[in-house]
Scaffold this active site. Structure first.
Site, mmCIF file in Angstrom:
data_model
loop_
_atom_site.group_PDB
_atom_site.id
_atom_site.type_symbol
_atom_site.label_atom_id
_atom_site.label_comp_id
_atom_site.label_asym_id
_atom_site.label_seq_id
_atom_site.Cartn_x
_atom_site.Cartn_y
_atom_site.Cartn_z
ATOM 1 C CG ASP A 1 -1.744 -1.246 1.381
ATOM 2 O OD1 ASP A 1 -2.129 -1.827 0.352
ATOM 3 O OD2 ASP A 1 -1.981 -1.661 2.532
ATOM 4 C CD GLU B 1 -9.053 -2.288 -1.675
ATOM 5 O OE1 GLU B 1 -9.704 -2.521 -0.639
ATOM 6 O OE2 GLU B 1 -8.225 -3.089 -2.149
#
Length: 512
Positions: free
Chosen positions: A21, A189
């Site tokens: 991420d 997301e």
């Protein structure tokens, strides 16, 4: 200076090992990048580079457990998907603490090496993967995935949401609005917003963070939209391909050192057909066509140099290196450097590697071919090395007093849910060198016969003789079998009583 080839100019993985991420920002000619840490502390590593090639781990955002509140989060919960940005002379990291009590947090610092603030909770943001952006007037907006969790239970999933916020007061200023939520793939997301050439671009991930992971984009006239998706979405995905880097997604755009556009993103690389290191940080070049970003497929280019790390414990500051990790508590809380001079001491409560807060201090495995060693004196305890994915997926190499006389008994153990297997040997020493070696499988096997990497567990006695206790197929300790969000972290571990360590070594082979 010519613009480098968009796919091969930079090492890939850019930040190896368990570093998912990624988010990156360029400030005054220097790059700063942060990644997720889940149940580990310290949380949110900060990496710095001047050239986008050489990266230094300069610190961590959350160096105290109170900053993120993950003492009781379940595995794969905790600190998810940060965004780093810079505004009005201040660095900001916004992040969600999934399944934890603190929720959406914003940390600030004038120096990204720290110290960072205690973290301001943004009340009213119920979701994950928050992005922080400011409009043309300087008003801050949080854009996030509306996955609302109550513990591990999904309460709602409303797609990509956005609201203006008051950062100082820690609250939203309006009812969150729904934005563009992708092409219909699952799990929209990881939103990020950018102003460019009169448009606002909304970059998201969709398809789930496993094999279907993808990057998609939309654009609109303002930070609030409305947003229209690109005609060629998804922009990037390795789904259905045999590319060496899989699960590519969760991208963030940044201007490269040669004026080129780059995307940092996560991906997994394989040893055989399995991915033992978890989700790592990669980079790829981006060209623009008809006002839309077009990222290149992610290439694999491991660094050509080996990595050697050797830590001794004669210095009370031996755990100050920012790469040390512990589980749901800090390395300084898990270990002591003052109990016996020249050693690191771990004391366990006797509840094994499946406890929420094990007596464990380790480092990310960053190479497919690696060697980890520790010199262990178990005293009256039991401990050694642990290769950890989570509480249930682990490989341990333990020394303890032999029950049949003088010397030590060394046991190699493989743990997966519902199954444990072990192998033991006795050595006539009070202190031993324990070694875990990982190697990629030999090439040339048919794909359907391919195994994972090989994990060898060994003990070296006082004469230098090495005994191999076990060699394991690493498929069970790879993201295809173990929990997907994290990766291998290998380190010193006590399972019972008090165990002393005099040194710790990590070696990573070049181009792996």
């Amino acid at each position: 200076m010519p613009v480098p080839d968009e796919r091969t100019a930079y090492p890939n993985p850019l930040i190896p090992g368990f570093n998912p991420d990624p988010s990156c920002v360029l400030v005054d000619g220097t790059y700063y990048l942060v990644t997720s840490t889940f149940e580990y502390l310290p949380a949110l590593p900060v990496y710095r580079s001047a050239d986008f090639v050489t990266w230094e781990h300069i610190g961590n955002v959350a160096v105290r457990g109170e900053q993120v509140g993950i003492a009781d989060v379940p595995s794969a919960g905790g600190v998810w998907a940060p965004t780093i940005r810079h505004h009005d002379g201040l660095f900001h990291v916004i992040v969600s603490v999934a399944t934890g009590p603190r929720g959406c947090l914003v940390f600030t610092a004038t120096d990204p090496a720290g110290p960072w603030s205690e973290g301001t909770v943004i009340d009213g943001v119920h979701g994950i993967d928050p992005d922080l952006a400011w409009d043309e007037t300087g008003r801050p907006y949080v854009t996030y995935s509306g996955l609302h969790l109550n513990g591990t239970t999904v309460v709602a999933n409303r797609g990509i949401l956005q609201a203006r916020v008051d950062l100082a007061a820690g609250r939203v200023l309006e009812e969150p609005r729904q934005l563009w939520s992708g092409t219909g793939l699952v799990a929209p997301e990881a939103p990020h917003l950018y102003a460019r050439d009169g448009h606002w671009y909304l970059l998201i991930a969709e398809g789930g963070t496993e094999s279907g992971h993808a990057v998609s984009v939309a654009r609109g006239p303002s930070i609030e939209g409305p947003f229209e998706g690109a005609p060629h979405n998804p922009l990037l995905s390795a789904s259905g391909t045999d590319r060496p880097v899989q699960c590519t997604g969760h991208g963030d755009l940044v201007l490269g050192p040669h004026g080129e556009d780059l995307m940092v993103l996560l991906g997994t690389r394989r040893a055989g057909r399995f991915s033992p290191l978890g989700r790592e940080t990669y980079v790829t070049g981006v060209r623009w066509s008809d006002g839309w970003p077009c990222p290149a497929p992610v290439e694999l280019a491991p660094r050509p140099e080996p990595l050697h790390e050797h830590f001794t414990f004669t210095d009370p500051a031996a755990l100050a290196d920012p790469g040390w990790l512990a589980v749901r508590r800090t390395p300084g809380e898990a270990a002591s450097l003052t109990g016996r001079p020249g050693t690191l001491t771990l004391t366990a409560a006797g509840d094994g590697s499946d406890t929420l807060r094990p007596a464990f201090v380790g480092r990310r495995q960053r190479h497919l071919d690696s060697v980890v060693e520790a010199r262990v004196e178990p005293a009256a305890g039991r401990g050694g090395l642990c290769l950890r994915f989570d509480e249930e997926f682990a490989v341990v190499l333990l020394a303890e007093r032999s029950p049949i006389g003088g010397g030590l008994r060394v046991t190699a153990r493989a743990d997966v849910p519902t199954m444990t297997q072990s192998w033991s040997t006795d050595v006539p020493d009070d202190r031993v060198l324990l070694r875990i070696t990982t190697r990629t499988p030999p090439p040339g096997r048919a794909p359907w016969l391919s195994s994972g990497d090989r994990i060898r567990l060994s003990v070296v006695d006082a004469t230098g003789a090495e005994s191999h206790l076990a060699e394991l197929d690493g498929r069970l300790w790879s993201v295809e079998s173990a929990p997907f969000f994290t990766g291998r972290v290998t380190g010193m571990y006590a399972e019972d009583g008090t165990v002393h360590f005099t040194d710790f070594r990590y070696h990573g082979e070049p181009r792996t």
